[in-house]
Scaffold this active site. Structure first.
Site, PDB file in Angstrom:
ATOM      1  CB  CYS A 201      15.399  17.007   3.253  1.00  0.00           C
ATOM      2  SG  CYS A 201      15.754  18.061   4.662  1.00  0.00           S
ATOM      3  CB  CYS A 220      12.123  18.601   8.406  1.00  0.00           C
ATOM      4  SG  CYS A 220      13.465  19.220   7.357  1.00  0.00           S
ATOM      5  CG  ASP A 338      33.261   4.233  -9.769  1.00  0.00           C
ATOM      6  OD1 ASP A 338      32.838   4.258 -10.941  1.00  0.00           O
ATOM      7  OD2 ASP A 338      32.560   3.895  -8.799  1.00  0.00           O
TER       8      ASP A 338
END
EC number: 6.3.5.13
Length: 412
Positions: A201, A220, A338
């Site tokens: 979340c 939440c 990367d």
């Protein structure tokens, strides 16, 4: 709104003229469009130039990890039904490129601007947009882009209390978190194939629950808002529940999602969905993406995929096996150096396709395909890959600078 009053000070006019001159010189020297260097020079001479150029326009900003350039183009086509549009159609999406694009048009009524995710808050401050479209957030350029949760936080802080109408994808929890600080949000159910950046979340760090197409945080209560617009198969559902057919020349589910968000933006400016969607049919290719080109007596379809979310969407739209596929990956500055993201892409979706691998990082990609049990050949360049591919149209998938290399090679 645009009027006849000239918003540009003498200094601003000088900056615009100098920027155009530098851009022209850059083009003449064969160094690309010159829009970025021209914009940089102009902003050096007048740091407030972007704000001045935007003040007579109704501005829409478009930001996302994937789909910005295409959605910007679709919105621009739709808004042309209501008046002249200026847009950074070639994807120069940082302040210099945006300044250059706006300096190129004096009679536009609407500005439709693609913005790099990291610059969204600043460009929004400068351009006082009427509308901001937020499509998705996922991992990209791992070595230098902020982690996605930090980008969402930057958006959330930068857009808090914004007067703009935010058109946001309610299926991406990071986008919802970012947009929730704004008082005026239109939610679009545009879908989300790639979910690996939103398992926790963004509000509290709890684990996301994802039953079906819904999502919520069990800890939440942060949850998917109810959309007023939605992509439903080949139709856009508007807030009144009417279904409007999507007719695009661009392939794939992701572009239907882009069209749904674009229709919601167009409606903010009074362009009805039917008109907006009909105009979007004009878009055949976007900066070379989706173009089918002739090369060595073969048809090549050029597809851009910059990160795991983009590769997943692209795999869903290529022709079925045994259509040959050429994959090209670089790791230059504009790509991010990367390449560990290759391990997040599900290459088993290419099973049954003859695969050729090219690009600066072809060996990184070869190792990844080996682990995914794919049959492939490593080739020196596009010419060799095309010669080694079995008959039929070839799907060519490349990341950012590899895609630019391909376009140069095929003369596109």
């Amino acid at each position: 709104m645009s009027g006849n009053s000239d918003p540009l000070t003498p200094r601003a006019k000088l900056a615009v003229t100098a920027g155009k001159a530098v851009a022209a010189a850059s083009r003449a020297a064969g160094r690309g469009s010159g829009s970025v260097i021209g914009g940089r020079v102009a902003l050096k001479l007048d740091p407030d130039l972007l704000a001045r150029l935007a003040q007579n326009l109704d501005v829409t900003l478009v930001s996302a990890t994937n789909g910005k350039t295409t959605t910007t183009r679709l919105i621009a086509e739709a808004l042309r039904a209501a008046g002249p549009v200026v847009s950074n159609a070639l994807g120069a999406n940082m302040p210099a490129g945006i300044t250059s694009a706006l300096a190129g048009s004096s009679d536009a009524r609407y500005g439709v601007i693609e913005v790099d995710e990291k610059y969204l808050a600043g460009v929004a401050r400068d351009t006082d947009p009427k509308c901001i479209a937020l499509l998705n957030l996922s991992r990209d350029q791992l070595d230098r882009a902020a982690e996605t949760r930090m980008l969402a936080e930057n958006w959330r802080e930068g857009l808090a209390g914004s007067k703009a109408v935010i058109v946001a994808n309610c299926d991406d929890p990071l986008v919802v978190w970012a947009a929730s600080s704004s008082p005026n949000v239109i939610w679009v159910a545009a879908g989300q194939m790639w979910k690996d950046d939103a398992w926790s979340c963004p509000s509290c760090g709890g684990v996301m629950q994802r039953p079906g197409d819904d999502w919520f945080c069990g800890e939440c209560g942060f949850r998917r808002p109810t959309p007023s617009w939605a992509l439903s198969g080949d139709h856009v559902l508007d807030p009144h529940g009417s279904a409007w057919p999507i007719h695009l020349q661009l392939p794939g589910r992701a572009n239907k999602a882009n069209a749904a968000s674009s229709a919601a933006v167009a409606a903010v400016f009074g362009v009805p969905p039917q008109v907006a969607l009909e105009r979007m049919y004009q878009v055949q290719a976007v900066a070379g993406r989706y173009d089918v080109v002739q090369f060595q007596q073969r048809d090549l379809r050029l597809l851009l995929a910059k990160n795991p979310a983009g590769w997943l969407e692209t795999f869903s739209l290529i022709d079925p096996p045994p259509t040959p596929v050429i994959l090209s990956v670089n790791a230059r500055g504009a790509d991010g150096t990367d390449t560990s993201w290759l391990w997040d892409v599900d290459y088993t979706r290419l099973t049954g396709h003859p695969i050729c691998v090219i690009g600066d990082r072809k060996l990184d990609l070869a190792v990844r395909l080996e682990v995914a049990n794919q049959q492939f050949q490593v080739c020196e360049n596009l010419d060799q890959a095309v010669q080694m591919s079995p008959p039929g149209r070839i799907e060519v998938i490349a990341n950012y600078t590899a895609f630019q290399d391909l376009r140069r090679r095929v003369g596109n």
